[in-house]
Scaffold this motif. Structure first.
Motif, PDB file in Angstrom:
ATOM      1  N   GLY A 111       1.718 -10.601 -17.032  1.00  0.00           N
ATOM      2  CA  GLY A 111       2.831 -11.046 -17.857  1.00  0.00           C
ATOM      3  C   GLY A 111       3.449  -9.958 -18.705  1.00  0.00           C
ATOM      4  N   THR A 112       2.907  -8.738 -18.665  1.00  0.00           N
ATOM      5  CA  THR A 112       3.402  -7.685 -19.552  1.00  0.00           C
ATOM      6  C   THR A 112       3.923  -6.454 -18.838  1.00  0.00           C
ATOM      7  OG1 THR A 112       1.180  -6.722 -19.730  1.00  0.00           O
ATOM      8  CG2 THR A 112       1.791  -8.400 -21.353  1.00  0.00           C
ATOM      9  N   THR A 113       3.618  -6.285 -17.539  1.00  0.00           N
ATOM     10  CA  THR A 113       4.012  -5.071 -16.824  1.00  0.00           C
ATOM     11  C   THR A 113       5.350  -5.267 -16.138  1.00  0.00           C
ATOM     12  OG1 THR A 113       1.697  -4.551 -16.410  1.00  0.00           O
ATOM     13  CG2 THR A 113       3.338  -3.399 -15.066  1.00  0.00           C
ATOM     14  N   PRO A 114       6.359  -4.465 -16.487  1.00  0.00           N
ATOM     15  CA  PRO A 114       7.652  -4.575 -15.795  1.00  0.00           C
ATOM     16  C   PRO A 114       7.542  -4.055 -14.376  1.00  0.00           C
ATOM     17  CG  PRO A 114       7.659  -2.707 -17.299  1.00  0.00           C
ATOM     18  CD  PRO A 114       6.368  -3.432 -17.536  1.00  0.00           C
ATOM     19  N   GLY A 115       8.467  -4.506 -13.539  1.00  0.00           N
ATOM     20  CA  GLY A 115       8.425  -4.104 -12.141  1.00  0.00           C
ATOM     21  C   GLY A 115       8.802  -2.659 -11.932  1.00  0.00           C
ATOM     22  N   GLY A 116       9.783  -2.156 -12.660  1.00  0.00           N
ATOM     23  CA  GLY A 116      10.225  -0.786 -12.429  1.00  0.00           C
ATOM     24  C   GLY A 116      11.019  -0.707 -11.136  1.00  0.00           C
ATOM     25  N   ALA A 117      11.549   0.441 -10.858  1.00  0.00           N
ATOM     26  CA  ALA A 117      12.402   0.590  -9.676  1.00  0.00           C
ATOM     27  C   ALA A 117      11.648   0.295  -8.397  1.00  0.00           C
ATOM     28  CB  ALA A 117      12.971   2.019  -9.637  1.00  0.00           C
ATOM     29  N   ALA A 118      10.461   0.906  -8.253  1.00  0.00           N
ATOM     30  CA  ALA A 118       9.688   0.657  -7.032  1.00  0.00           C
ATOM     31  C   ALA A 118       9.215  -0.770  -6.989  1.00  0.00           C
ATOM     32  CB  ALA A 118       8.501   1.626  -6.963  1.00  0.00           C
ATOM     33  N   GLY A 119       8.799  -1.312  -8.155  1.00  0.00           N
ATOM     34  CA  GLY A 119       8.300  -2.674  -8.188  1.00  0.00           C
ATOM     35  C   GLY A 119       9.367  -3.681  -7.856  1.00  0.00           C
ATOM     36  N   GLU A 120      10.595  -3.473  -8.349  1.00  0.00           N
ATOM     37  CA  GLU A 120      11.672  -4.414  -8.057  1.00  0.00           C
ATOM     38  C   GLU A 120      11.976  -4.455  -6.571  1.00  0.00           C
ATOM     39  OE1 GLU A 120      14.793  -3.043 -10.500  1.00  0.00           O
ATOM     40  OE2 GLU A 120      13.887  -3.678 -12.393  1.00  0.00           O
ATOM     41  N   ALA A 121      11.909  -3.291  -5.938  1.00  0.00           N
ATOM     42  CA  ALA A 121      12.197  -3.261  -4.506  1.00  0.00           C
ATOM     43  C   ALA A 121      11.168  -4.032  -3.715  1.00  0.00           C
ATOM     44  CB  ALA A 121      12.240  -1.802  -4.027  1.00  0.00           C
ATOM     45  N   SER A 122       9.926  -4.119  -4.228  1.00  0.00           N
ATOM     46  CA  SER A 122       8.874  -4.816  -3.492  1.00  0.00           C
ATOM     47  C   SER A 122       8.639  -6.223  -4.011  1.00  0.00           C
ATOM     48  CB  SER A 122       7.567  -4.018  -3.583  1.00  0.00           C
ATOM     49  OG  SER A 122       7.159  -3.911  -4.923  1.00  0.00           O
ATOM     50  N   GLY A 123       9.489  -6.674  -4.941  1.00  0.00           N
ATOM     51  CA  GLY A 123       9.373  -8.049  -5.395  1.00  0.00           C
ATOM     52  C   GLY A 123       8.568  -8.210  -6.660  1.00  0.00           C
ATOM     53  N   GLY A 124       8.586  -7.221  -7.572  1.00  0.00           N
ATOM     54  CA  GLY A 124       7.882  -7.361  -8.832  1.00  0.00           C
ATOM     55  C   GLY A 124       6.801  -6.329  -9.018  1.00  0.00           C
ATOM     56  N   SER A 125       5.878  -6.622  -9.946  1.00  0.00           N
ATOM     57  CA  SER A 125       4.830  -5.662 -10.286  1.00  0.00           C
ATOM     58  C   SER A 125       3.727  -5.591  -9.248  1.00  0.00           C
ATOM     59  CB  SER A 125       4.220  -6.045 -11.634  1.00  0.00           C
ATOM     60  OG  SER A 125       3.555  -7.291 -11.524  1.00  0.00           O
ATOM     61  N   GLY A 126       3.656  -6.540  -8.350  1.00  0.00           N
ATOM     62  CA  GLY A 126       2.580  -6.570  -7.365  1.00  0.00           C
ATOM     63  C   GLY A 126       1.320  -7.234  -7.861  1.00  0.00           C
ATOM     64  N   LEU A 127       1.278  -7.600  -9.134  1.00  0.00           N
ATOM     65  CA  LEU A 127       0.054  -8.147  -9.711  1.00  0.00           C
ATOM     66  C   LEU A 127      -0.282  -9.569  -9.261  1.00  0.00           C
ATOM     67  CD1 LEU A 127       0.261  -6.610 -13.271  1.00  0.00           C
ATOM     68  CD2 LEU A 127      -1.622  -6.349 -11.660  1.00  0.00           C
ATOM     69  N   PRO A 128       0.687 -10.452  -8.972  1.00  0.00           N
ATOM     70  CA  PRO A 128       0.282 -11.776  -8.481  1.00  0.00           C
ATOM     71  C   PRO A 128      -0.633 -11.699  -7.265  1.00  0.00           C
ATOM     72  CG  PRO A 128       2.589 -11.815  -9.098  1.00  0.00           C
ATOM     73  CD  PRO A 128       2.151 -10.376  -9.188  1.00  0.00           C
ATOM     74  N   ASP A 129      -0.327 -10.786  -6.355  1.00  0.00           N
ATOM     75  CA  ASP A 129      -1.195 -10.628  -5.184  1.00  0.00           C
ATOM     76  C   ASP A 129      -2.564 -10.100  -5.594  1.00  0.00           C
ATOM     77  OD1 ASP A 129       0.783 -11.537  -3.504  1.00  0.00           O
ATOM     78  OD2 ASP A 129       1.487  -9.527  -2.954  1.00  0.00           O
ATOM     79  N   SER A 130      -2.592  -9.208  -6.610  1.00  0.00           N
ATOM     80  CA  SER A 130      -3.873  -8.685  -7.086  1.00  0.00           C
ATOM     81  C   SER A 130      -4.717  -9.791  -7.699  1.00  0.00           C
ATOM     82  CB  SER A 130      -3.646  -7.575  -8.119  1.00  0.00           C
ATOM     83  OG  SER A 130      -2.934  -6.497  -7.564  1.00  0.00           O
ATOM     84  N   VAL A 131      -4.087 -10.666  -8.475  1.00  0.00           N
ATOM     85  CA  VAL A 131      -4.813 -11.770  -9.095  1.00  0.00           C
ATOM     86  C   VAL A 131      -5.414 -12.671  -8.023  1.00  0.00           C
ATOM     87  CG1 VAL A 131      -4.547 -13.866 -10.486  1.00  0.00           C
ATOM     88  CG2 VAL A 131      -3.503 -11.721 -11.249  1.00  0.00           C
ATOM     89  N   THR A 132      -4.643 -12.981  -7.003  1.00  0.00           N
ATOM     90  CA  THR A 132      -5.153 -13.829  -5.917  1.00  0.00           C
ATOM     91  C   THR A 132      -6.315 -13.151  -5.203  1.00  0.00           C
ATOM     92  OG1 THR A 132      -2.971 -14.832  -5.594  1.00  0.00           O
ATOM     93  CG2 THR A 132      -4.541 -15.011  -3.777  1.00  0.00           C
ATOM     94  N   LEU A 133      -6.154 -11.867  -4.919  1.00  0.00           N
ATOM     95  CA  LEU A 133      -7.200 -11.128  -4.209  1.00  0.00           C
ATOM     96  C   LEU A 133      -8.490 -11.091  -5.023  1.00  0.00           C
ATOM     97  CD1 LEU A 133      -6.834  -7.871  -2.231  1.00  0.00           C
ATOM     98  CD2 LEU A 133      -8.428  -7.885  -4.138  1.00  0.00           C
ATOM     99  N   LEU A 134      -8.391 -10.744  -6.299  1.00  0.00           N
ATOM    100  CA  LEU A 134      -9.588 -10.645  -7.140  1.00  0.00           C
ATOM    101  C   LEU A 134     -10.225 -12.006  -7.377  1.00  0.00           C
ATOM    102  CD1 LEU A 134      -8.231  -8.030  -9.699  1.00  0.00           C
ATOM    103  CD2 LEU A 134     -10.055  -7.648  -8.023  1.00  0.00           C
ATOM    104  N   THR A 135      -9.407 -13.053  -7.455  1.00  0.00           N
ATOM    105  CA  THR A 135      -9.955 -14.401  -7.610  1.00  0.00           C
ATOM    106  C   THR A 135     -10.810 -14.778  -6.408  1.00  0.00           C
ATOM    107  OG1 THR A 135      -8.088 -15.113  -8.987  1.00  0.00           O
ATOM    108  CG2 THR A 135      -9.387 -16.835  -7.910  1.00  0.00           C
ATOM    109  N   ASN A 136     -10.286 -14.535  -5.210  1.00  0.00           N
ATOM    110  CA  ASN A 136     -11.047 -14.868  -4.001  1.00  0.00           C
ATOM    111  C   ASN A 136     -12.311 -14.030  -3.888  1.00  0.00           C
ATOM    112  OD1 ASN A 136      -9.323 -16.907  -3.051  1.00  0.00           O
ATOM    113  ND2 ASN A 136      -7.965 -15.421  -2.064  1.00  0.00           N
ATOM    114  N   GLN A 137     -12.234 -12.770  -4.273  1.00  0.00           N
ATOM    115  CA  GLN A 137     -13.425 -11.930  -4.209  1.00  0.00           C
ATOM    116  C   GLN A 137     -14.486 -12.408  -5.196  1.00  0.00           C
ATOM    117  OE1 GLN A 137     -11.979  -7.936  -4.794  1.00  0.00           O
ATOM    118  NE2 GLN A 137     -11.507  -7.651  -2.633  1.00  0.00           N
ATOM    119  N   ALA A 138     -14.065 -12.754  -6.409  1.00  0.00           N
ATOM    120  CA  ALA A 138     -15.034 -13.256  -7.387  1.00  0.00           C
ATOM    121  C   ALA A 138     -15.684 -14.546  -6.899  1.00  0.00           C
ATOM    122  CB  ALA A 138     -14.344 -13.476  -8.735  1.00  0.00           C
ATOM    123  N   ARG A 139     -14.912 -15.419  -6.273  1.00  0.00           N
ATOM    124  CA  ARG A 139     -15.472 -16.669  -5.756  1.00  0.00           C
ATOM    125  C   ARG A 139     -16.492 -16.393  -4.656  1.00  0.00           C
ATOM    126  NH1 ARG A 139     -10.381 -19.789  -3.829  1.00  0.00           N
ATOM    127  NH2 ARG A 139     -11.921 -21.388  -3.269  1.00  0.00           N
TER     128      ARG A 139
END
Length: 385
Positions: free
Chosen positions: A77-105
């Protein structure tokens, strides 16, 4: 003369004059019994037994992954996308949260087994010294990891620790740790690219070629230690079958890359040529592993059936082929040890990187077939960073 004889000696003749002596000796006997009893009771009986290394490594991986998940959730909720991030659809962190959640489970202890962590529970197994460049589970949860640079570094450090522990853990745990470590390593590189940060240097070291056994028994075409021929399904879960699967996978990859060189553009063709040489090296290494373990590996074939999409999208087809090879390497991690396992871990990371580079994601568990929907939920009381 025994203590009891001393106690009873002379009592028939002089019961009154020696009554005080008998009482004194009985008291002494009682003291001795209490003292012996205290010696027989283990002094550390109330302390929990040390956890096996595999359980400690899994518990540390869970703790570190939960801490990374907490940091990713805060950053989301705090990291802006930036130029590279905007081109890829944001900061990329939603995918990281999903990945880490599944790994922790996936890293949660089996149902019915009490959760325990050597890094959190007093009296548990002593944590092993961290490997170079690694991060302890507790330090992964500091506020410093809520900056992009620190989070990428912590993610990469966790990956290195998981891969190092995979080299020593029991088979099934080793495969899971290798998959989690590989995925976290790729994720740190993905986020670094999105955020314009230096990509972490975590390339697996080159494992030296193994020294073959001094002598091996004659290996007929399909002996007890022979690997199944290419294209033959095998239900065996043993070292010969795992080595044979890697050999077959590398043979097919070499053929596919040779064909792809004529279909790719100049830039992609140069990359394919580099990776063709790498696959030829990996095939020699896999065959050397076979000789080390006296395994008859599958012979090289003249050609292989390529995917129907190969002609139109050779790059995507190569990515899919790299992803499919992950299972063979992950199985070899689980079914081997020592230098063979380390070689398999390096091969798993290597193949996952090539797969992602061709545009084929490998998910949270490279080489493992894990249904995320079937994983247990995380406890609601996950510790905060």
């Amino acid at each position: 003369m025994t203590l009891w004889s001393v106690v009873n000696h002379g009592t028939a003749e002089k019961p009154r004059s020696h009554g005080w002596t008998r009482a004194l000796l009985l008291a002494l006997l009682a003291v001795l019994v209490v003292g012996v009893g205290a010696v027989l009771v283990p002094r550390d009986a109330g302390k929990p037994q040390a956890l096996p290394f595999s359980e400690t490594a899994r518990s540390e991986a869970l703790s570190a992954t939960e801490a990374l998940l907490d940091s990713a959730s805060l950053l989301e909720g705090t990291t802006p996308g930036g130029a590279a991030g905007e081109a890829s659809g944001g900061s990329g962190l939603p995918d990281s949260v999903t990945l880490l959640t599944n790994q922790a489970r996936a890293l949660l202890p089996p149902s019915g087994q009490p959760a325990s962590s050597a890094s959190r529970t007093p009296g548990g197994a002593s944590p092993k010294p961290p490997s170079p460049g690694s991060v302890s589970p507790s330090s992964a949860a500091t506020p410093d990891t809520t900056t992009p640079t620190a989070f990428v570094s912590a993610l990469s450090s966790s990956a290195s620790r998981r891969l190092a522990d995979a080299a020593q853990a029991d088979g099934g745990t080793a495969r899971l740790l290798a998959a989690v470590g590989t995925s976290q390593l790729l994720e740190s590189s993905r986020l670094a690219t999105i955020w314009g940060l230096p990509v972490p240097e975590a390339t697996p070291g080159a494992t030296p070629a193994p020294t073959p056994a001094p002598s091996c028994p004659a290996l007929p075409g399909m002996s007890a230690t022979a690997a199944p021929p290419p294209g033959t399904a095998s239900s065996r879960a043993d070292l010969p079958a795992a080595v044979g699967a890697v050999v077959s996978s590398e043979q097919e990859a070499i053929y596919a890359y040779q064909v792809a060189l004529t279909k790719l553009d100049a830039k992609a063709s140069a990359t394919a040529a580099t990776w063709l040489a790498r696959h030829q090296e990996l095939l020699r290494g896999a065959e050397a592993q076979g000789r080390l373990h006296c395994v008859a590996t599958p012979p090289r074939e003249a050609g292989y059936r390529l995917p129907a999409s190969f002609a139109a999208k050779p790059g995507a087809a190569l990515g899919g082929m790299e992803a499919s090879s992950l299972t063979a390497y992950a199985d070899l991690v689980a079914l081997s040890d020592g230098e063979t396992r380390q070689w398999a871990i390096d091969g798993l990371v290597d193949a996952a990187k090539r797969s992602q580079a061709w545009g084929t994601p490998v998910g949270p568990f490279p080489g493992l077939s894990i249904d995320s929907a079937a994983l247990p939920p995380l406890p609601s009381s996950t510790p905060a960073p």
